[in-house]
Design an enzyme around this catalytic site. Structure first.
Site, PDB file in Angstrom:
ATOM      1  N   LYS A   1      28.682  18.804  15.359  1.00 31.51           N
ATOM      2  CA  LYS A   1      28.393  18.664  13.928  1.00 31.51           C
ATOM      3  C   LYS A   1      27.220  19.531  13.488  1.00 31.51           C
ATOM      4  O   LYS A   1      26.285  19.770  14.253  1.00 31.51           O
ATOM      5  CB  LYS A   1      28.097  17.195  13.596  1.00 31.51           C
ATOM      6  CG  LYS A   1      29.158  16.227  14.092  1.00 31.51           C
ATOM      7  CD  LYS A   1      28.791  14.791  13.789  1.00 31.51           C
ATOM      8  CE  LYS A   1      29.688  13.826  14.540  1.00 31.51           C
ATOM      9  NZ  LYS A   1      29.340  13.739  15.964  1.00 31.51           N
TER      10      LYS A   1
ATOM     11  N   HIS B   1      27.584  17.110   9.018  1.00 34.65           N
ATOM     12  CA  HIS B   1      27.174  15.780   9.464  1.00 34.65           C
ATOM     13  C   HIS B   1      26.887  14.825   8.297  1.00 34.65           C
ATOM     14  O   HIS B   1      27.263  13.656   8.339  1.00 34.65           O
ATOM     15  CB  HIS B   1      25.940  15.907  10.359  1.00 34.65           C
ATOM     16  CG  HIS B   1      25.812  14.807  11.358  1.00 34.65           C
ATOM     17  ND1 HIS B   1      25.232  14.983  12.595  1.00 34.65           N
ATOM     18  CD2 HIS B   1      26.197  13.508  11.329  1.00 34.65           C
ATOM     19  CE1 HIS B   1      25.263  13.844  13.258  1.00 34.65           C
ATOM     20  NE2 HIS B   1      25.845  12.930  12.517  1.00 34.65           N
TER      21      HIS B   1
ATOM     22  N   TYR C   1      22.027  15.136  18.228  1.00 32.26           N
ATOM     23  CA  TYR C   1      21.980  14.211  19.360  1.00 32.26           C
ATOM     24  C   TYR C   1      21.167  14.780  20.519  1.00 32.26           C
ATOM     25  O   TYR C   1      20.723  14.031  21.388  1.00 32.26           O
ATOM     26  CB  TYR C   1      23.383  13.868  19.863  1.00 32.26           C
ATOM     27  CG  TYR C   1      24.299  13.207  18.861  1.00 32.26           C
ATOM     28  CD1 TYR C   1      23.827  12.726  17.642  1.00 32.26           C
ATOM     29  CD2 TYR C   1      25.655  13.065  19.132  1.00 32.26           C
ATOM     30  CE1 TYR C   1      24.687  12.136  16.725  1.00 32.26           C
ATOM     31  CE2 TYR C   1      26.515  12.466  18.225  1.00 32.26           C
ATOM     32  CZ  TYR C   1      26.025  12.010  17.022  1.00 32.26           C
ATOM     33  OH  TYR C   1      26.885  11.432  16.120  1.00 32.26           O
TER      34      TYR C   1
ATOM     35  N   ASP D   1      32.796  13.397  21.408  1.00 32.46           N
ATOM     36  CA  ASP D   1      32.167  13.587  20.102  1.00 32.46           C
ATOM     37  C   ASP D   1      30.653  13.664  20.274  1.00 32.46           C
ATOM     38  O   ASP D   1      30.011  12.690  20.654  1.00 32.46           O
ATOM     39  CB  ASP D   1      32.528  12.423  19.173  1.00 32.46           C
ATOM     40  CG  ASP D   1      31.923  12.585  17.787  1.00 32.46           C
ATOM     41  OD1 ASP D   1      32.627  13.096  16.894  1.00 32.46           O
ATOM     42  OD2 ASP D   1      30.755  12.193  17.600  1.00 32.46           O
TER      43      ASP D   1
END
Length: 276
Positions: free
Chosen positions: A74, A105, A49, A44
């Site tokens: 996402k 998200h 990120y 994930d």
């Protein structure tokens, strides 16, 4: 073997995975490689990120068949009107021709473009660029609006969920909508110490496991999908080793008693989070 749950689109998802939230891009390739070596098959990540490229490199060099992997990424908050290009950019970074699950998200209700984003995800699924589509941090009114305006229910809703913030009424309603629940911060996100709660430590002692293993097992037995984040290979192995014991009904109930409802929320409230 990691259990798989069936989504509302008739595909299945591994119930345990490895999460990349706050995993430094410089470390992410190594961490994903270690996770895959241990046996994780659900990864994930997310655009925000900053580690999609590292995830892609780890997957490419792992030797694990693509069909064995389940990859989630996402759509970030500044791309609700540009989901098509956003997913294609993520796929390029991941070096994949599709992801298994693509999520919005956050709803960003102040922008009020999440229905437009959802319509784009429906089309991206039709194009084969993602197998399943879902959302993250959506409240019940957000889900209801998606359903009423598109007739397509998210396959999953990824939400904050841990022993102090269990949100049972919401979860039951989401499940009525047909969405499975993924829990982020399943161990509390570092905001409190599991060993401070005898409801958890007593169960750990009973089964000869750690408090973290007890809490992850509690999620699994509640049919929650979890992907704990860690930078430690030893902790990765520990988090993976939760399928050789089962919590009793009494132990499950004692952990449920820890719920502080809304007072237990540690992360931002979805109705207020508008960060781009």
């Amino acid at each position: 073997m990691i259990p798989r749950l069936t989504l509302n689109d008739a595909t299945t998802i591994p119930q345990l995975g490895y999460g990349l939230f706050r995993v430094d891009p410089d470390q992410a390739e190594r961490r994903v490689a270690e996770a895959l070596e241990i046996g994780y098959r659900h990864i994930d990540t997310a655009h925000i990120y900053g580690n999609e490229e590292a995830v892609g490199r780890a997957i490419a060099s792992s030797g694990v068949s693509r069909d064995e992997l389940y990859v989630t990424t996402k759509l970030w908050n500044d791309r609700h009107e540009d989901a098509d290009n956003a997913l294609k950019e993520s796929l390029e970074k991941l070096a994949l021709d599709r992801v298994d699950l693509y999520l919005i998200h956050w709803p960003r209700p102040g922008l009020n473009k999440y229905v437009q984003a959802w319509e784009s995800l429906i089309e991206l699924r039709a194009q084969g660029l993602t197998t399943s589509i879902g959302v993250s941090n959506f409240q019940l009114p957000h889900l209801a609006k998606l359903e009423s305006e598109t007739d397509v229910t998210p396959a999953v809703n990824q939400v904050e969920l841990h022993p102090l913030f269990q949100r049972w009424k919401e979860l039951d309603a989401m499940r009525v909508h047909g969405s499975l629940i993924e829990g982020w911060a399943p161990l509390g996100g570092g905001f409190y110490k599991l060993q401070d709660y005898p409801e958890i430590t007593d169960a750990a002692e009973n089964h000869g496991v750690t408090p973290a293993q007890v809490v992850l097992r509690w999620h699994i037995q509640n049919n929650i999908i979890v992907f704990p984040k860690t930078n430690s290979p030893e902790r990765m192995r520990e988090n993976f080793d939760i399928f050789n014991f089962e919590l009793s009904d009494e132990e499950m109930t004692r952990i449920i008693s820890l719920d502080e409802e809304e007072f237990g929320r540690q992360g931002p409230h979805p109705d207020e989070f508008e960060k781009v």
